[in-house]
Design an enzyme around this catalytic site. Structure first.
Site, PDB file in Angstrom:
ATOM      1  N   GLU A  65     -18.524  38.783 -19.107  1.00  0.00           N
ATOM      2  CA  GLU A  65     -17.168  38.241 -18.987  1.00  0.00           C
ATOM      3  C   GLU A  65     -16.815  37.097 -19.926  1.00  0.00           C
ATOM      4  O   GLU A  65     -15.647  36.810 -20.121  1.00  0.00           O
ATOM      5  CB  GLU A  65     -16.870  37.803 -17.546  1.00  0.00           C
TER       6      GLU A  65
ATOM      7  N   GLU B 126     -23.582  34.197  -2.283  1.00  0.00           N
ATOM      8  CA  GLU B 126     -23.851  35.597  -1.981  1.00  0.00           C
ATOM      9  C   GLU B 126     -24.648  35.777  -0.698  1.00  0.00           C
ATOM     10  O   GLU B 126     -24.281  36.548   0.178  1.00  0.00           O
ATOM     11  CB  GLU B 126     -24.603  36.237  -3.153  1.00  0.00           C
TER      12      GLU B 126
END
Length: 450
Positions: free
Chosen positions: A383, A241
């Site tokens: 998820e 990131e």
């Protein structure tokens, strides 16, 4: 002629295999050395493999081993040939020069077996390429995994006797007892957390999850910095990131106790420059490696880490940004859930292969925001429930002032240990220092103020 040529091309040494077996029959005292080093698959000739496996079984049952008893056990196992077995056993003893050189014979047999496994892997990779059904990256990933497996001896590992495992455990206990430390694992730098987890342990997958902006990366950098400065090991940080320059700024701010905004804007006083210089010098002496490639897969990370000497810790920021392979494919919906499950499982396997702790950051779903008590729970993991199953330790970061700006718990944080295979689940208080984008142990923070 062709068959003879093919036989020569396959790496093996008939003489070394026969000499190993002959030595075992001549002098039973060398059998433990052989059993510890070789398995049946290491013998190329089927007859030699059958004889070795017979002796191996007899050794495990502490049976008397000599030509007569071995032949008797071969009959019971159904691998005895009336015409050749007896003659061949006697021949093995006659052609073996001496049992004293058995370790050299073992080395030759192991080397030839290793060459056969390398050739087998090379053949499989060639077949995959010729079939054309795989991408270059997937073939490369598989090749690296297979070669690493061969190098580590995975193909020769099987069921391990409890008696040997207990010896290893006893040795570890002795080492810990002599060390006399309360934190046998890799210290995080947070006193209360280290006391609860006893540090981060080899082969463990540790998951740190929180909502965006809660401070996951800052926490991870705290651990990275402490391990890099005090563990004596090399620590690796994979950032999917943030750029490496951003991470370096964060580390300098944390090490120098300098307002991060000053580093972003460059508005530094002479005193600030002194702090930055000292902090940079200290950081330069750490063994910290940073990779900010945003499209890494687990296989990529594994391959990079295998080449790192004295590896002690791997940190990944963060799970949901990872790819299942290097193909660059993206997933959505249920498929993405399966991919994340595959990634978490691969990370656990990677931790076991590298024998170091892996600290992996993860996003949380918004489920907690609909509750009155917004402290995260295991069911909030985003998820995939497989993440919870694969992780040895699951920790959540929570700050009350993230949701309630008027709270009296300003800059107070909680590290919630929701899963801990080694011990208790509890909540560890931390102090959030926003100007330095870092956390500190509450106990240490108070001591500094006194």
């Amino acid at each position: 002629m062709d068959e003879s040529l093919l036989l020569r091309q396959i790496p093996h040494s008939v003489e070394a295999e026969q000499s190993v077996l002959g030595a075992m029959l001549i002098d039973a005292r060398c059998i433990p050395d052989v059993v510890e080093s070789l398995v049946g698959e290491d013998f190329y000739l089927q007859t030699n493999r059958e004889i070795y496996e017979t002796i191996y079984r007899m050794f495990n049952f502490s049976a008397t081993i000599d030509p007569v008893t071995v032949l008797d056990q071969m009959k019971l196992a159904g691998v005895y040939d009336e015409n050749t077995s007896r003659t061949y056993i006697l021949q093995l003893m006659e052609i073996t020069p001496t049992a004293a050189n058995v370790k050299e014979y073992i080395r030759i047999v192991k080397d030839k077996a290793l060459l056969r496994r390398i050739a087998e892997t090379a053949g499989e990779m060639t077949a995959l390429v010729q079939e054309g059904g795989e991408t270059a990256q997937s073939v490369l990933d598989l090749a690296e995994q297979r070669i690493y497996s061969i190098r580590q001896g995975r193909n020769t590992q099987g069921l391990e006797p409890l008696s040997k495992i207990l010896v290893d455990v006893f040795d570890t206990l002795q080492e810990l007892s002599m060390a006399g430390t309360d934190v046998p694992g890799m210290a995080t730098g947070f006193v209360d957390l280290d006391r609860t987890l006893t540090g981060l342990h080899p082969s463990e997958l540790v998951l740190l999850a929180a909502r965006p902006g809660m401070g996951k990366t800052s926490f991870a950098l705290n651990v990275l910095l402490n391990a890099g400065k005090f563990s004596g090991k090399t620590v690796v940080f994979f950032s999917l990131e943030m750029s490496r320059e951003q991470l370096a700024n964060r580390l300098i701010a944390s090490e120098a106790f300098l307002d991060n905004k000053k580093l972003i804007t460059g508005k530094l006083s002479a005193d600030d420059w002194d702090k930055v210089t000292l902090a940079s010098s200290a950081l330069a002496h750490t063994s910290i490696l940073i990779d900010d490639n945003p499209s890494l897969s687990v296989a990529d990370m594994n391959a990079k880490c295998r080449r790192v000497d004295n590896l002690g810790l791997v940190i990944i920021d963060y799970l949901q940004l990872m790819q299942s392979s290097g193909s660059g494919r993206s997933y959505a919906g249920e498929n993405r859930q399966q991919v994340v499950a595959d990634i978490s499982r691969a990370l656990k396997i990677m931790a076991k292969e590298l024998r170091v702790p892996i600290l992996c950051l993860s996003q949380l779903s918004r489920a907690n925001e609909s509750r009155s008590d917004k402290r995260p729970m295991l069911s909030d993991l985003r998820e995939s429930g497989a993440i919870e199953q694969d992780a040895d330790v699951v920790m959540f970061l929570y700050r009350e002032d993230y949701y309630n700006k008027d709270t009296d718990k300003r800059n107070q944080a909680e590290c919630i240990i929701a899963k801990n295979r080694r011990g208790e689940t509890t909540t560890v208080p931390l102090q959030w220092l926003p100007e330095f984008t870092t956390f500190s142990s509450v106990a240490r923070h108070y001591e500094d103020d006194m």
